[in-house]
Motif scaffolding. Structure first.
Motif, PDB file in Angstrom:
ATOM      1  N   LEU A 178       0.734  -1.069   0.042  1.00 52.85           N
ATOM      2  CA  LEU A 178       0.212   0.101  -0.144  1.00 52.85           C
ATOM      3  C   LEU A 178       0.884   1.127   0.095  1.00 52.85           C
ATOM      4  CD1 LEU A 178      -2.798  -0.826   2.442  1.00 52.85           C
ATOM      5  CD2 LEU A 178      -3.170  -0.580   0.029  1.00 52.85           C
ATOM      6  N   ASP A 179       2.062   1.301   0.784  1.00 50.82           N
ATOM      7  CA  ASP A 179       2.702   2.374   0.708  1.00 50.82           C
ATOM      8  C   ASP A 179       3.338   2.578  -0.679  1.00 50.82           C
ATOM      9  OD1 ASP A 179       2.375   2.837   3.525  1.00 50.82           O
ATOM     10  OD2 ASP A 179       4.186   1.680   4.036  1.00 50.82           O
ATOM     11  N   GLN A 180       3.858   1.750  -1.428  1.00 53.10           N
ATOM     12  CA  GLN A 180       4.330   1.971  -2.583  1.00 53.10           C
ATOM     13  C   GLN A 180       3.442   2.309  -3.562  1.00 53.10           C
ATOM     14  OE1 GLN A 180       5.826  -2.014  -3.757  1.00 53.10           O
ATOM     15  NE2 GLN A 180       7.547  -1.789  -2.394  1.00 53.10           N
ATOM     16  N   SER A 181       2.219   1.688  -3.620  1.00 53.31           N
ATOM     17  CA  SER A 181       0.917   2.229  -4.443  1.00 53.31           C
ATOM     18  C   SER A 181       0.607   3.635  -4.127  1.00 53.31           C
ATOM     19  CB  SER A 181      -0.303   1.604  -4.243  1.00 53.31           C
ATOM     20  OG  SER A 181      -1.233   1.843  -5.087  1.00 53.31           O
ATOM     21  N   PHE A 182       0.431   3.976  -2.605  1.00 50.25           N
ATOM     22  CA  PHE A 182       0.012   5.407  -2.465  1.00 50.25           C
ATOM     23  C   PHE A 182       1.056   6.450  -2.631  1.00 50.25           C
ATOM     24  CE2 PHE A 182      -3.478   3.387  -0.940  1.00 50.25           C
ATOM     25  CZ  PHE A 182      -4.325   4.184  -0.207  1.00 50.25           C
ATOM     26  N   ASP A 183       2.390   5.871  -2.860  1.00 51.65           N
ATOM     27  CA  ASP A 183       3.465   6.997  -3.220  1.00 51.65           C
ATOM     28  C   ASP A 183       3.165   7.517  -4.450  1.00 51.65           C
ATOM     29  OD1 ASP A 183       4.800   6.771  -0.772  1.00 51.65           O
ATOM     30  OD2 ASP A 183       6.360   4.897  -1.621  1.00 51.65           O
ATOM     31  N   SER A 184       2.848   6.517  -5.412  1.00 54.96           N
ATOM     32  CA  SER A 184       2.441   6.997  -6.738  1.00 54.96           C
ATOM     33  C   SER A 184       1.147   7.939  -6.928  1.00 54.96           C
ATOM     34  CB  SER A 184       2.496   5.856  -7.682  1.00 54.96           C
ATOM     35  OG  SER A 184       1.368   5.025  -7.251  1.00 54.96           O
ATOM     36  N   ILE A 185       0.278   7.523  -6.064  1.00 52.58           N
ATOM     37  CA  ILE A 185      -1.093   8.475  -6.107  1.00 52.58           C
ATOM     38  C   ILE A 185      -0.865   9.885  -5.520  1.00 52.58           C
ATOM     39  CG2 ILE A 185      -3.505   8.415  -5.071  1.00 52.58           C
ATOM     40  CD1 ILE A 185      -3.390   5.186  -5.070  1.00 52.58           C
ATOM     41  N   GLN A 186       0.109   9.865  -4.596  1.00 45.72           N
ATOM     42  CA  GLN A 186       0.305  11.059  -3.992  1.00 45.72           C
ATOM     43  C   GLN A 186       0.805  11.991  -4.770  1.00 45.72           C
ATOM     44  OE1 GLN A 186      -0.238  11.965  -0.872  1.00 45.72           O
ATOM     45  NE2 GLN A 186       1.228  13.645  -0.690  1.00 45.72           N
ATOM     46  N   LEU A 187       1.572  11.632  -5.882  1.00 40.86           N
ATOM     47  CA  LEU A 187       2.051  12.595  -6.964  1.00 40.86           C
ATOM     48  C   LEU A 187       0.950  13.377  -7.695  1.00 40.86           C
ATOM     49  CD1 LEU A 187       4.674  10.329  -8.521  1.00 40.86           C
ATOM     50  CD2 LEU A 187       5.021  12.053  -6.778  1.00 40.86           C
ATOM     51  N   ILE A 188      -0.256  12.803  -7.613  1.00 43.93           N
ATOM     52  CA  ILE A 188      -1.477  13.425  -8.382  1.00 43.93           C
ATOM     53  C   ILE A 188      -1.541  14.998  -7.700  1.00 43.93           C
ATOM     54  CG2 ILE A 188      -3.720  13.609  -9.092  1.00 43.93           C
ATOM     55  CD1 ILE A 188      -3.637  10.325  -9.493  1.00 43.93           C
ATOM     56  N   ARG A 189      -1.791  14.606  -6.442  1.00 40.96           N
ATOM     57  CA  ARG A 189      -2.063  16.122  -5.395  1.00 40.96           C
ATOM     58  C   ARG A 189      -1.119  16.017  -4.068  1.00 40.96           C
ATOM     59  NH1 ARG A 189      -4.274  20.509  -6.963  1.00 40.96           N
ATOM     60  NH2 ARG A 189      -5.707  20.129  -8.673  1.00 40.96           N
ATOM     61  N   PRO A 190       0.102  16.183  -4.400  1.00 42.47           N
ATOM     62  CA  PRO A 190       1.241  16.101  -3.303  1.00 42.47           C
ATOM     63  C   PRO A 190       0.749  17.197  -2.118  1.00 42.47           C
ATOM     64  CG  PRO A 190       2.151  17.290  -5.274  1.00 42.47           C
ATOM     65  CD  PRO A 190       0.622  17.052  -5.955  1.00 42.47           C
ATOM     66  N   GLU A 191      -0.134  17.947  -2.168  1.00 41.59           N
ATOM     67  CA  GLU A 191      -0.426  18.768  -1.282  1.00 41.59           C
ATOM     68  C   GLU A 191      -1.385  18.378  -0.101  1.00 41.59           C
ATOM     69  OE1 GLU A 191      -3.270  20.242  -4.610  1.00 41.59           O
ATOM     70  OE2 GLU A 191      -1.191  19.444  -4.383  1.00 41.59           O
ATOM     71  N   ASN A 192      -1.949  17.104  -0.325  1.00 42.22           N
ATOM     72  CA  ASN A 192      -2.560  16.510   0.574  1.00 42.22           C
ATOM     73  C   ASN A 192      -1.924  16.070   1.966  1.00 42.22           C
ATOM     74  OD1 ASN A 192      -1.953  13.539   0.743  1.00 42.22           O
ATOM     75  ND2 ASN A 192      -2.576  13.492  -1.243  1.00 42.22           N
ATOM     76  N   VAL A 193      -2.518  16.153   3.086  1.00 40.86           N
ATOM     77  CA  VAL A 193      -1.842  15.759   4.408  1.00 40.86           C
ATOM     78  C   VAL A 193      -2.040  14.473   4.740  1.00 40.86           C
ATOM     79  CG1 VAL A 193      -1.863  18.304   4.801  1.00 40.86           C
ATOM     80  CG2 VAL A 193      -3.760  16.976   5.362  1.00 40.86           C
ATOM     81  N   GLY A 194      -2.681  13.638   4.010  1.00 41.02           N
ATOM     82  CA  GLY A 194      -2.936  12.218   4.486  1.00 41.02           C
ATOM     83  C   GLY A 194      -4.006  11.596   3.735  1.00 41.02           C
ATOM     84  N   MET A 195      -3.977  10.386   3.751  1.00 41.75           N
ATOM     85  CA  MET A 195      -4.906   9.372   3.022  1.00 41.75           C
ATOM     86  C   MET A 195      -5.055   8.149   3.934  1.00 41.75           C
ATOM     87  SD  MET A 195      -3.998   9.345  -0.938  1.00 41.75           S
ATOM     88  CE  MET A 195      -2.308   9.010  -0.735  1.00 41.75           C
ATOM     89  N   THR A 196      -6.406   7.993   4.115  1.00 44.65           N
ATOM     90  CA  THR A 196      -6.800   6.976   4.973  1.00 44.65           C
ATOM     91  C   THR A 196      -7.692   5.836   4.040  1.00 44.65           C
ATOM     92  OG1 THR A 196      -6.880   8.424   6.867  1.00 44.65           O
ATOM     93  CG2 THR A 196      -7.752   6.304   7.304  1.00 44.65           C
ATOM     94  N   LEU A 197      -7.364   4.711   4.665  1.00 36.97           N
ATOM     95  CA  LEU A 197      -8.201   3.403   4.073  1.00 36.97           C
ATOM     96  C   LEU A 197      -8.664   2.786   4.998  1.00 36.97           C
ATOM     97  CD1 LEU A 197      -9.106   2.554   1.358  1.00 36.97           C
ATOM     98  CD2 LEU A 197      -7.158   1.012   1.365  1.00 36.97           C
ATOM     99  N   ILE A 198     -10.091   2.668   5.089  1.00 32.44           N
ATOM    100  CA  ILE A 198     -10.665   1.822   6.180  1.00 32.44           C
ATOM    101  C   ILE A 198     -11.504   0.687   5.571  1.00 32.44           C
ATOM    102  CG2 ILE A 198     -12.191   2.107   7.943  1.00 32.44           C
ATOM    103  CD1 ILE A 198     -11.840   5.124   8.080  1.00 32.44           C
ATOM    104  N   SER A 199     -11.282  -0.405   5.992  1.00 37.77           N
ATOM    105  CA  SER A 199     -12.125  -1.724   5.528  1.00 37.77           C
ATOM    106  C   SER A 199     -13.226  -1.837   6.439  1.00 37.77           C
ATOM    107  CB  SER A 199     -11.344  -3.069   5.679  1.00 37.77           C
ATOM    108  OG  SER A 199     -11.219  -3.330   6.848  1.00 37.77           O
ATOM    109  N   ASP A 200     -14.440  -2.342   6.047  1.00 42.49           N
ATOM    110  CA  ASP A 200     -15.493  -2.668   6.735  1.00 42.49           C
ATOM    111  C   ASP A 200     -15.306  -3.754   7.836  1.00 42.49           C
ATOM    112  OD1 ASP A 200     -16.717  -0.973   5.123  1.00 42.49           O
ATOM    113  OD2 ASP A 200     -18.281  -2.273   4.097  1.00 42.49           O
ATOM    114  N   ARG A 201     -13.874  -4.463   7.830  1.00 41.03           N
ATOM    115  CA  ARG A 201     -13.891  -5.194   8.996  1.00 41.03           C
ATOM    116  C   ARG A 201     -13.154  -4.402   9.862  1.00 41.03           C
ATOM    117  NH1 ARG A 201     -13.298  -9.027   4.415  1.00 41.03           N
ATOM    118  NH2 ARG A 201     -14.389 -10.615   4.534  1.00 41.03           N
ATOM    119  N   GLY A 202     -12.911  -3.294   9.913  1.00 43.97           N
ATOM    120  CA  GLY A 202     -12.252  -2.295  11.107  1.00 43.97           C
ATOM    121  C   GLY A 202     -10.917  -2.364  10.799  1.00 43.97           C
TER     122      GLY A 202
END
Length: 594
Positions: free
Chosen positions: A96-120
């Motif tokens: 996930l860290d590797q995947s989100f590193d590339s996603i972060q490049l689209i909007r590098p000014e965001n201050v964090g991303m959170t992924l929550i599964s329905d299992r908690g």
């Protein structure tokens, strides 16, 4: 005459209305049109800017949607959502860290991303998570999961107690519902952005500043809860002010500061963009136009005022002079003054002088005529002695006839005297019907003495009809015609019947005889004369009796009233009078009963 009703005031007011009113309206309309044009242009420009800003927001939201789509299609995110135990959950962090590193490049000014599964299970990127405060679904900013199934939602501004880094910094979050690639697991993606990102998106939205912290013009961005997302600095408006803003509104703040607001609602983000500006800033460009209009209109009004006073005085002065002369003439003081002006008022004055001169001549003429009238009245008064003298003489003859036992002569003299007394007793045109009947009865009684055969008559008229009024001497001419033309030529006894009745508002009198009657052709000719030529025949002396009656009845009562003729040869004639029902009122005037 009051000043308000004077011709001077009316002329002065008319000139003012015809001059000052158009000037004032021209100034007001010019000012209004310029202001409206500038207002319209500024609203259009503001709307155009808002539309451009909405496009910038659209690009920003498209980037967020693209980030969400990449996460949704990521196999690593799908594996995380399907994690059933802690081992699987922990093994997914590195991918996930590797995947989100590339996603972060689209909007590098965001201050964090959170992924929550329905299992908690919770994955955080770009910040240190405080796992003691990760109850996302219980916060007031987190949207309901059923709403997330429709489309992503931008949350209101909120703090980040789940982060160790700047937990009190307000952010807004992009929240999206995501599924695993096989659609067997699902969760929620949260991307946090600082409020300052809007300042980066709209760096030139404040048009000008004054000496205070308030802006004369700028941009506001609010969400559906009325929360101000942009700017982060204080604005001139409260949440209550903005809750009533429509497409184009005005807000008056303290110190008489008036703001014009233009709004645009963005469907994609659910945010409202509001452009505002102070009206005093709006009117600065047209202040010079206001001054120009003022210095043109005010001197023009003053000039029109003075010109109206001068013209009104010049016109009204000779009129007032003529008014005074007419008042004096009304009191009998006929004065003449020379009018030198050649306009209509001068002509009126000269016409007044001619009228005064003519009146003086007429007065002299009337004075002479009055003297002649007095002499004529004296002569008429002397002439009245003659009928009275004749009446008194007939009374003396009557006394002498009774003394010598000449009964018939006495009765004839009595009837003749009463006829004369009735004829001179009143000069009124309208008399009671009973007086008319008395006159006719005396007239018939006189004819009975000279009639070769027996002459009888009957009068059957109710007392109610006898009290009504009619034109005098209408029955006697008809009775005279009946005796002379109907009964005198017959060898049998003659009879005249007089009756009457009332029908609604009309009164009918009828005179019938058993005389010779008339042939149909002669009756038709007489009927045409009475209906259509009565006035003419009366005037020129033909058929004076019956036509005279018809003319007088229609003169007094109108064409709906008059006499009708009916006759058969050898059966006599019937004349029917149709009269209005009239009584005597308290002021001695004849009035209709109906």
């Amino acid at each position: 005459m009051g000043f308000v009703h004077s011709i001077f005031f009316k002329l002065f007011l008319s000139f003012l209305l015809l001059s000052i009113l158009p000037l004032s309206m021209a100034g007001i309309l010019t000012n209004h049109n310029v202001s409206s044009l500038l207002n319209k242009q500024l609203n259009q420009d503001t709307s155009s800017i808002l539309e451009q800003n909405a496009k910038v927001l659209g690009i920003f939201l498209n980037d967020l949607n693209r980030m969400g789509e990449i996460v949704s299609r990521s196999s690593t995110a799908s594996q995380f959502l399907k994690s059933k135990d802690d081992n699987e959950y922990l093994r997914s962090f590195l991918p996930l860290d590797q995947s989100f590193d590339s996603i972060q490049l689209i909007r590098p000014e965001n201050v964090g991303m959170t992924l929550i599964s329905d299992r908690g299970y919770v994955y955080n990127y770009g910040y240190g998570i405080n796992r003691d405060k990760i109850e996302f679904y219980t916060t007031d900013w987190m949207p309901k999961l059923n709403k997330l199934s429709e489309k992503p939602i931008l949350s209101p501004l909120h703090q980040r107690p789940y982060s160790y880094i700047d937990p009190n910094t307000p952010v807004f979050s992009y929240v999206k519902r995501i599924w695993s690639t096989d659609a067997k697991a699902k969760g929620v993606l949260i991307i946090d952005f600082k409020q300052s990102i809007l300042a980066d998106l709209f760096p030139n939205t404040y048009f000008r500043k004054d000496s205070s912290s308030d802006r004369e013009a700028g941009l506001l961005i609010t969400n559906d809860k009325g929360q101000v997302l942009y700017p982060s600095t204080p604005t001139p408006f409260s949440r209550d002010d903005l809750s009533f803003v429509s497409q184009s509104s005005r807000i008056v703040k303290q110190n008489d500061e008036t703001y014009q607001l233009v709004t645009l609602f963005d469907q994609e983000t659910g945010w409202t963009l509001t452009g505002y500006f102070e009206e005093k800033t709006l009117y600065q460009p047209i202040q010079s136009i206001h001054d120009s209009i003022y210095w043109i209109v005010v001197p023009s009004i003053v000039f029109c005022l003075l010109a109206s006073l001068f013209i009104s005085h010049r016109i009204s002065t000779p009129v007032r002079l003529l008014q005074r002369l007419m008042k004096k003439a009304g009191r009998g003081d006929f004065q003449q003054i020379a009018f030198t002006s050649q306009d209509e008022i001068g002509e009126l004055g000269r016409g007044f002088n001619q009228m005064v001169q003519k009146i003086e001549e007429l007065l002299r003429q009337i004075y002479q005529e009055q003297n002649q009238k007095r002499r004529a009245e004296m002569a008429a008064l002397q002439s009245q002695i003659n009928p009275h003298f004749l009446y008194n003489t007939l009374e003396s003859i009557n006394s002498l006839a009774r003394k010598h036992k000449e009964t018939q002569i006495s009765k004839m003299i009595v009837h003749l005297g009463r006829l004369m007394r009735l004829s001179i007793s009143t000069f009124d045109e309208m008399i009671p019907i009973h007086q008319e009947l008395d006159y006719v009865s005396h007239y018939i009684e006189l004819h009975k003495y000279r009639f070769p055969k027996s002459l009888t008559y009957s009068i059957e008229i109710d007392e109610e009809i006898r009290r009504l009024y009619t034109v005098k001497w209408i029955l006697q001419p008809i009775v005279e015609n009946a005796i002379l033309h109907g009964l005198e030529s017959r060898k049998t006894d003659g009879h005249i019947a007089i009756c009457g009745w009332i029908a609604e508002d009309d009164v009918f009198l009828q005179v019938s005889d058993n005389g010779a009657g008339m042939e149909p052709q002669a009756l038709q000719e007489l009927h045409d004369h009475v209906e259509h030529q009565a006035e003419e025949l009366t005037k020129y002396g033909k058929k004076v009796g019956i036509c005279n009656v018809q003319s007088r009845l229609r003169y007094h009562f109108g064409s709906a009233y008059g006499i009708q003729l009916a006759s058969e040869l050898g059966q006599g004639m019937t004349v029917t009078f149709k009269l209005p029902r009239r009584v005597h009122d308290e002021k001695e005037k004849i009035v209709d009963c109906g």
